[in-house]
Scaffold this active site. Structure first.
Site, PDB file in Angstrom:
ATOM      1  N   ASN A  83       0.840  -1.196   0.000  1.00 58.25           N
ATOM      2  CA  ASN A  83       0.000   0.000   0.000  1.00 58.25           C
ATOM      3  C   ASN A  83       0.879   1.252   0.000  1.00 58.25           C
ATOM      4  O   ASN A  83       2.100   1.175  -0.047  1.00 58.25           O
ATOM      5  CB  ASN A  83      -0.942  -0.041   1.208  1.00 58.25           C
ATOM      6  CG  ASN A  83      -2.290   0.594   0.920  1.00 58.25           C
ATOM      7  OD1 ASN A  83      -2.360   1.630   0.252  1.00 58.25           O
ATOM      8  ND2 ASN A  83      -3.358  -0.012   1.402  1.00 58.25           N
ATOM      9  N   HIS A 113      22.630   1.840  11.877  1.00 56.65           N
ATOM     10  CA  HIS A 113      23.860   2.510  12.297  1.00 56.65           C
ATOM     11  C   HIS A 113      24.417   1.870  13.562  1.00 56.65           C
ATOM     12  O   HIS A 113      23.663   1.357  14.400  1.00 56.65           O
ATOM     13  CB  HIS A 113      23.579   3.988  12.605  1.00 56.65           C
ATOM     14  CG  HIS A 113      22.954   4.746  11.481  1.00 56.65           C
ATOM     15  ND1 HIS A 113      23.692   5.463  10.561  1.00 56.65           N
ATOM     16  CD2 HIS A 113      21.661   4.894  11.109  1.00 56.65           C
ATOM     17  CE1 HIS A 113      22.880   6.028   9.684  1.00 56.65           C
ATOM     18  NE2 HIS A 113      21.642   5.695   9.999  1.00 56.65           N
ATOM     19  N   ALA A 157      -0.999  -3.616  13.092  1.00 52.24           N
ATOM     20  CA  ALA A 157      -0.663  -2.239  12.725  1.00 52.24           C
ATOM     21  C   ALA A 157       0.128  -1.557  13.833  1.00 52.24           C
ATOM     22  O   ALA A 157      -0.143  -1.729  15.020  1.00 52.24           O
ATOM     23  CB  ALA A 157      -1.938  -1.454  12.433  1.00 52.24           C
ATOM     24  N   THR A 162      11.441  -6.450  16.205  1.00 56.21           N
ATOM     25  CA  THR A 162      12.831  -6.441  16.658  1.00 56.21           C
ATOM     26  C   THR A 162      13.321  -7.846  17.000  1.00 56.21           C
ATOM     27  O   THR A 162      14.436  -8.004  17.507  1.00 56.21           O
ATOM     28  CB  THR A 162      12.995  -5.549  17.905  1.00 56.21           C
ATOM     29  OG1 THR A 162      12.151  -6.055  18.960  1.00 56.21           O
ATOM     30  CG2 THR A 162      12.611  -4.111  17.603  1.00 56.21           C
ATOM     31  N   ARG A 180      -0.989 -14.577  19.580  1.00 56.54           N
ATOM     32  CA  ARG A 180      -1.584 -15.912  19.619  1.00 56.54           C
ATOM     33  C   ARG A 180      -1.286 -16.638  18.312  1.00 56.54           C
ATOM     34  O   ARG A 180      -0.863 -16.040  17.332  1.00 56.54           O
ATOM     35  CB  ARG A 180      -3.095 -15.833  19.824  1.00 56.54           C
ATOM     36  CG  ARG A 180      -3.879 -15.186  18.689  1.00 56.54           C
ATOM     37  CD  ARG A 180      -5.360 -15.304  18.929  1.00 56.54           C
ATOM     38  NE  ARG A 180      -6.166 -14.663  17.900  1.00 56.54           N
ATOM     39  CZ  ARG A 180      -6.525 -15.214  16.748  1.00 56.54           C
ATOM     40  NH1 ARG A 180      -6.107 -16.454  16.446  1.00 56.54           N
ATOM     41  NH2 ARG A 180      -7.289 -14.567  15.886  1.00 56.54           N
TER      42      ARG A 180
END
Length: 217
Positions: A83, A113, A157, A162, A180
């Site tokens: 999108n 970085h 959303a 990470t 879940r």
């Protein structure tokens, strides 16, 4: 070792070195042309994306604007959809599987970085991102370097990925965590207590049968 070799090896590199600067300029020139196309110029849009990305496919849809660094490190699978305002920093390989969907403002950051400020002034580094098949990444989500997202995954959303996400689950949050596993209820309800209709089941069965026949040919 060239700066491009360093980049692809995951080492600290200088993105402003001549070879990489030229490659980025070429990508940005293509992106400028792509992002200024008229909506009716669909064939030209597909052709330009095939020049930018690592794909010979033509069954993808990428809404504009789209941004990336180089393009040559991005490989997409069948039936990819992104999108509006997708950004991919592709200093390392970004591999996207089949039937993957991105919501608006999804960002994949393979390039990053060093934390130490003096080292950060000397360059950047990049580590691969791998996204499996049948993945939906919700709007405003960010995927960080060196991440693997499994098959049949929904990223909620606003998430920031990470850590690796396993197959067959819904994961959300910052940092993104598994909420879940997918289950049989997901085949009955498409949103809270809203059930799929019998008409939908008939339609999806026809679609899956046709897809199976097509794959067998």
């Amino acid at each position: 070792m060239s700066e491009k070799d360093r980049m692809l090896a995951g080492e600290l590199f200088n993105p402003f070195e001549t070879e990489l600067a030229k490659a980025k300029f070429q990508a940005q020139a293509l992106l400028h042309e792509i992002n200024h196309l008229h909506p009716a110029e669909t064939q030209k849009k597909t052709s330009l994306f095939q020049q930018l990305l690592q794909t010979h496919l033509d069954d993808f849809t990428i809404e504009l604007p789209f941004r990336c660094d180089y393009g040559f490190n991005i490989a997409i699978g069948k039936n990819f959809y992104a999108n509006f305002n997708c950004t991919i920093l592709d200093g390392a390989a970004v591999t996207i599987g089949n039937h993957v969907m991105f919501g608006p403002n999804v960002s994949l950051f393979a390039t990053t970085h060093p934390v130490e400020p003096n080292y950060r002034r000397r360059g950047v580094f990049a580590l691969p991102i791998n996204i499996g098949d049948n993945v939906w990444i919700g709007g405003n989500s960010v995927v960080m370097p060196n991440m693997n997202i499994g098959n049949n995954v929904v990223i909620g959303a606003g998430s920031v990925v990470t850590r690796d996400i396993p197959d067959n689950c819904i994961a959300v949050g910052n940092p993104c965590r598994v909420l879940r596993k997918l289950n049989e209820r997901d085949k009955v309800y498409y949103f809270k207590e809203r059930q799929f209709s019998e008409e939908f089941y008939s339609m999806i069965n026809e679609f899956l049968s046709a897809e199976t026949i097509g794959a067998a040919k």
